[in-house]
Design a protein around this motif. Structure first.
Motif, PDB file in Angstrom:
ATOM      1  N   LEU A  99       7.378  -2.907   5.187  1.00 25.85           N
ATOM      2  CA  LEU A  99       7.537  -2.160   6.432  1.00 25.85           C
ATOM      3  C   LEU A  99       7.669  -0.672   6.175  1.00 25.85           C
ATOM      4  N   THR A 155       6.805   1.067   3.566  1.00 25.90           N
ATOM      5  CA  THR A 155       5.598   1.708   3.035  1.00 25.90           C
ATOM      6  C   THR A 155       4.553   1.842   4.117  1.00 25.90           C
ATOM      7  N   LEU A 156       4.484   0.838   5.001  1.00 23.67           N
ATOM      8  CA  LEU A 156       3.495   0.918   6.068  1.00 23.67           C
ATOM      9  C   LEU A 156       3.832   2.044   7.022  1.00 23.67           C
ATOM     10  N   LEU A 157       5.122   2.194   7.308  1.00 29.08           N
ATOM     11  CA  LEU A 157       5.528   3.285   8.190  1.00 29.08           C
ATOM     12  C   LEU A 157       5.221   4.626   7.529  1.00 29.08           C
ATOM     13  N   ALA A 193       2.796   5.214   5.677  1.00 30.83           N
ATOM     14  CA  ALA A 193       1.351   5.433   5.745  1.00 30.83           C
ATOM     15  C   ALA A 193       0.918   5.897   7.124  1.00 30.83           C
ATOM     16  N   CYS A 194       1.832   5.836   8.078  1.00 28.15           N
ATOM     17  CA  CYS A 194       1.461   6.146   9.462  1.00 28.15           C
ATOM     18  C   CYS A 194       1.234   7.626   9.700  1.00 28.15           C
ATOM     19  N   ARG A 225      -1.115   9.291   8.656  1.00 26.01           N
ATOM     20  CA  ARG A 225      -2.541   9.446   8.973  1.00 26.01           C
ATOM     21  C   ARG A 225      -2.802   9.010  10.388  1.00 26.01           C
ATOM     22  N   LYS A 226      -3.753   9.674  11.012  1.00 26.29           N
ATOM     23  CA  LYS A 226      -4.094   9.397  12.397  1.00 26.29           C
ATOM     24  C   LYS A 226      -4.507   7.936  12.544  1.00 26.29           C
ATOM     25  N   SER A 227      -3.896   7.267  13.491  1.00 27.00           N
ATOM     26  CA  SER A 227      -4.242   5.884  13.769  1.00 27.00           C
ATOM     27  C   SER A 227      -4.571   5.813  15.249  1.00 27.00           C
ATOM     28  N   ALA A 251       0.425   1.757   0.960  1.00 26.46           N
ATOM     29  CA  ALA A 251       1.084   3.066   1.000  1.00 26.46           C
ATOM     30  C   ALA A 251       0.360   4.051   0.092  1.00 26.46           C
ATOM     31  N   LEU A 278      -3.293   3.790   3.874  1.00 28.62           N
ATOM     32  CA  LEU A 278      -3.928   2.988   4.927  1.00 28.62           C
ATOM     33  C   LEU A 278      -3.055   2.970   6.180  1.00 28.62           C
ATOM     34  N   THR A 279      -3.663   3.209   7.328  1.00 30.71           N
ATOM     35  CA  THR A 279      -2.931   3.128   8.590  1.00 30.71           C
ATOM     36  C   THR A 279      -2.874   1.670   9.043  1.00 30.71           C
ATOM     37  N   ASP A 283      -4.240   0.513  11.713  1.00 24.88           N
ATOM     38  CA  ASP A 283      -5.603   0.134  12.098  1.00 24.88           C
ATOM     39  C   ASP A 283      -6.449  -0.206  10.877  1.00 24.88           C
TER      40      ASP A 283
END
Lengths: 659, 659
Positions: free
Chosen positions: A11, A13-15, A17-18, A20-22, B40, B44-45, B47
């Motif tokens: 979670l 790490t995914l956050l 990564a956010c 970047r424009k999604s 991460a 990667l977003t 999407d």
């Protein structure tokens, strides 16, 4: 609890990564529920998800590595992105390729014609082993080289425009295999031989095989400034007719030497059904010969005038090579394939296809043995260094070891054809401290699908391999892809080698349904500096300078007649040709200069002429000249063959040939 | 809390997916931490992760859809898997392709020769719009068809072996564009024209354009049993010289009709720099003409002997077409491109490149108008149905609408070239109940990268589209991929259309660096039933039966001399050729029959002959015959060009030509 930690790590790490424009962040943040649903619906395992995230390259993200692969009997060269495993370009080399306008009226015609064999039109090749230009043993991103096994030819590709600039026919050989390999500063591009023929492939009955048939290794001198091979500075060395196979140039401590293996020291001449087939005849002996060649000394011998000129090419005769101490043999396991020098140049690794081991030779031991001298000789008088004086180690890997590449952690990777596996094993000597395992030890055998031939590693043939990835070049794909008929694609499998120990993983299967690549080089993308558009309007890709017949503005566009020659200077720009109508008389000789005056990247125009077998690709700034006779009378259309604008279909004209 | 639920859902679905074999399930179960770390690290977003999991296709998993795309000026056809977006095969069609042995000595030579233009060798094509054979308006997976715009040719590909079986030259046109489109039971393959020329492309000055230049639409009768076009049952209809563009065949209610648009009703003849260029001249009028053609009636007219034979081809003259009521026009927005019939056949959608709308025509209204009669006529006497009597609706979408495809939910998808977008909009009439939105309304514009030309949808040209995916065939890629020189790849973008409303998403970017595909068909993979190996040993892919010269066992292998003709019957199997040595005299005529007797899938062998421009691909069971004159004296090697076994390099022989 472990699971929860994993999830929380995911979670966070995914956050992270956010940033970047999604375009569609789900309301709840975190991993979108739809992604999880998709994974379940598509039956993706945990390994699959890892592999997907490791390779998926979002729109506009660029691959960090570029793979340049041979295209086998397609005659072409493939350019791919790694790790996305997408084919970025197929470069026309030995076979005409109309998308690039290569061989359909433009300057590529001349390149293809250079490759004709004694005037006979040859319009395909069997490309095997691409080489990249090197500086101090590192890829420098300037040129790629490729051989044509079928006709013993070499091609030069300029990596500024990924365009084939030269094809050179070997005047003394009709078939090769062990090309192309470059010396550490691209002094020479090495072309090794294969099926022996008399020099110049003159006719001689097979009964005279031992006396008249020969192997030949060629050192093509490369002129980096001109971007061309210079035949006058190139030379060959005559070898026994042992069907020499792959070669590799020494580097660092072994710079100045080349190592080639061979697989018909039996001098078998086939003859099935009346005699044993080559398959049996060439595999009788337990060992063949690794050829150890001192090319720096050979260069001196050549420059001292001790070579003989045959068909315009300097050839150092076998006896001269022996007398001058240029050529040594040492035994190698039967039917070897790869001959691969370690990054520091200390060892040569040879895989014997019919032996479960790789054999590691020490350059240092070989040098000491040569200094000590006193060898037996083979039937042609070549000194043979005994195996116990040349070998450092043997490692048992499995069935059908072919070819070996290296990483940055002291591991070697060998393709096992019969086992359908990639073997990871440890190097010793100066590499032993880089990995946790014992030296000269098998670490992991990773199954691949299926029948792996060569193997390529990121920056793998340089003095400093990168690790991260190897690609298994599998020859058979059988059940890996949807059925598209009895001719199946090959299968490139991307393998993750970023973890040590037995943690290699297959990440991606890429079908190659247009070629049978044999070998590849993988270069860091940022070492390449290709043109985005040609540097100046009117650029001739052959001379790499502005063409005197370029027309850089519409006012210069014109048609001139001189007797029965009609010369056209045409400007090409969105969305029209100027002039738009060209009328000639049947039988006229037509010289047609075209210049694409666009400066916008990707604003390529085509020039297709119906009924005349002509198609050009005019990239931004490019100038080309087409010359032909107007033999066919009638009304023909020419039109843009590269969709350039909303009015692309209107970008057309008429070519009228009055009977 | 929402996040936690999402995570738990993810976990449970991932665990559910663990039923499949995973080589490296992490100790803790659940999503591997390394996957999260990779996401991460690679930025990667959310999407991106969705898209990765939606497209990644693990080793050995098969794509559910197959896309068959034109290869543009490469002259070839591409076969891809969807959603993995991997190129499974490039089929040699108009350009020789040595990997397939197509055009290098085998039966493909004859196919290519059929396509020569008045005896002039043409070795490329500009393929545009592939069609798939249909039964009752549904793809049946048997054949693919493709046109060559550059030389007005048509090719037939058999989907049992994905092999080109026929090339047919249009005897009366030198350039086409609007091909190939099939009628709902593949009665005919429709080839529309483009740049008008005099019939038979005879010479005529452009001053005589109005009187002598003509468009021609061709109905090629297809013989499904023979797998070939039957010229004797085919016919053409003469049209005004209006540069007809794309066509589509009606289906269901509109079966029996074809609809083609056009874009030079101005009769512009160009002439830049002295006159307005075509770009301006062909776009002066606000409307062009949609051509409405009754092909069932035309077939009757042809069968009644009312066609004229020109260059061996039946041509229904323009006046006959008018008199017999085969041809009607109706206005369409300027410079139209796509002409696309809805799945049920009720409407024809036309995109006008220079008009922001798509215009929807009602077949029912057109029929009523024709029944009512009493039209104005164009300058050639063709009746023109007023727009208000043919149009159902117009929908404003944006800049540069080109081409429209359909899904299963009542949406239409139109490519917007100038906007670089895919427009999703709603159909009305019988489709209105399938979607939640108002009919004839724009729903979403999804940006694509860049300059989209055509667009393809899963089963999109059938009577029952599948939805799920569309592919944007983008013409420019500019900054999407690593720089590989000034000639850039195209960009196929996979778009997820599985959700309703404005939820379209770009899933994947696929560079196409070998061709400029124009259009594609996407068929369910399970509709295809290709051979895994040829059905019997000795199979001739041209006749699709066992070849009389096949040699099915080594005992039959032999060489026979008859005067100066040498005939060879050769058996090909891992890892040898029998016979292995062939000796002839210079000048002999050589007839070489080869049979690959393998029955194992993927056990293809090549046959490359050095110095003679010969290469075959012999798939399991395949028989081929090569015929040539031994003009070059010397010692040549032949060898297997498809890596077949550990002893593949030993699969070789000598061809000796005694001077």
């Amino acid at each position: 609890m472990k699971k929860l930690l994993t999830v929380l790590l995911l979670l966070s790490t995914l956050l992270a990564a956010c940033g970047r424009k999604s375009t569609a962040t789900p309301a709840g943040g975190g991993l979108p529920a739809d992604a999880a649903a998709v994974a379940a619906e598509r039956g993706l395992t945990q390994d699959d998800i890892y592999a997907a995230l490791k390779t998926y390259t979002p729109s506009g993200q660029l691959d960090p590595y570029i793979m340049i692969a041979s295209g086998g009997q397609s005659g072409q060269v493939l350019v791919l992105g790694v790790p996305s495993m997408r084919i970025l370009k197929v470069i026309g080399v030995f076979t005409p390729e109309p998308w690039q306008g290569y061989g359909f009226g433009g300057s590529g015609d001349k390149v293809l014609e250079e490759g004709y064999v004694d005037g006979k039109e040859i319009k395909w090749g069997d490309t095997h082993h691409p080489g990249l230009s090197e500086t101090k043993g590192e890829y420098d991103g300037q040129f790629a080289f490729i051989n044509d096994k079928a006709n013993a030819r070499l091609a030069v590709i300029d990596l500024r425009d990924f365009d084939t600039k030269q094809i050179i026919k070997n005047p003394n050989a009709i078939v090769d295999h062990g090309g192309t390999f470059v010396t550490p500063n691209t002094e020479y591009v090495v072309e090794g031989p294969q099926y022996a023929t008399p020099i110049g492939w003159e006719y001689a009955p097979l009964a005279e095989y031992k006396d008249k048939y020969r192997g030949l290794i060629t050192f093509w001198a490369f002129d980096r400034l001109k971007g061309r091979v210079d035949e006058s500075k190139s030379f060959q060395i005559e070898l026994p007719p042992y069907w020499q196979d792959l070669c590799d140039a020494g580097k660092a401590v072994s710079d100045g030497w080349v190592f080639c293996n061979s697989f018909n020291t039996e001098l078998a001449t086939g003859g099935a059904p009346d005699a044993p087939p080559f398959e049996a005849g060439t595999t009788k002996n337990d060992t063949d010969y690794l050829h150890i060649i001192n090319w720096k000394k050979a260069e001196e011998v050549f420059q001292a005038g001790k070579a003989e000129t045959i068909n315009g090419m300097a050839v150092i005769r076998l006896q001269t090579a022996i007398d001058e101490g240029l050529l040594y043999f040492t035994p190698e396991p039967k039917s070897p394939h790869g001959s691969d020098v370690t990054p520091g140049g200390e060892y040569v690794v040879v895989g014997g296809k019919l032996d479960p081991h790789v054999t590691i030779y020490s350059f240092d031991k070989i040098q000491k043995a040569i200094a000590a001298g006193g060898f037996e000789k083979d039937q042609y008088g070549v000194p043979v260094i005994p195996l116990d004086q040349s070998m450092e180690a043997q490692v048992e890997l499995g069935l059908g070891p072919l070819h070996t590449v290296y990483d940055d952690k002291g591991y070697a990777y060998t393709s096992l054809f019969l086992d359908s596996a990639v073997a990871r094993w440890t190097l010793g000597g100066p590499y032993a401290s880089k990995h946790p395992e014992q030296p000269w030890t098998l670490v992991q055998k990773l199954p691949v699908q299926y029948n792996i031939g060569h193997i390529a590693a990121a920056e793998g043939d340089t003095a400093s391999p990168d690790g991260q990835y190897v690609v298994a070049l599998n020859k058979w794909s059988i059940d890996r892809f949807a059925n598209v008929g009895p001719l199946l694609p090959q299968n490139f499998q991307l393998v993750d080698i970023s973890q040590t120990g037995d943690q290699m993983k297959v990440l991606y299967d890429l079908p190659i349904g247009m070629a049978e690549p044999h070998y590849a080089q993988i270069i860091k993308a940022d070492k390449l500096k290709p043109f985005e558009v040609y540097p100046e309007v009117g650029w001739n890709p052959d001379t790499m300078s502005v063409d005197p017949n370029a027309v850089t503005e519409p006012a210069q566009a014109r048609v001139e007649r001189n007797g029965s020659t009609v010369e056209i200077w045409m400007v090409v720009v969105r969305s029209h040709y100027t002039p738009e109508i060209v009328e000639v008389n049947q039988g006229d000789h037509v010289i047609w200069h075209l210049t694409n005056i666009e400066r916008q990247r990707d604003a390529t125009h085509g020039f297709g002429l119906s009924g005349y077998n002509i198609n050009l690709s005019l990239e931004p700034g490019e100038a080309q000249t087409v010359e032909f006779d107007a033999t066919q009378p009638g009304t023909f259309a020419f039109f843009c063959t590269e969709f350039c604008s909303a009015l692309h279909l209107e970008m057309a004209g008429y070519f009228l040939v009055k009977p």
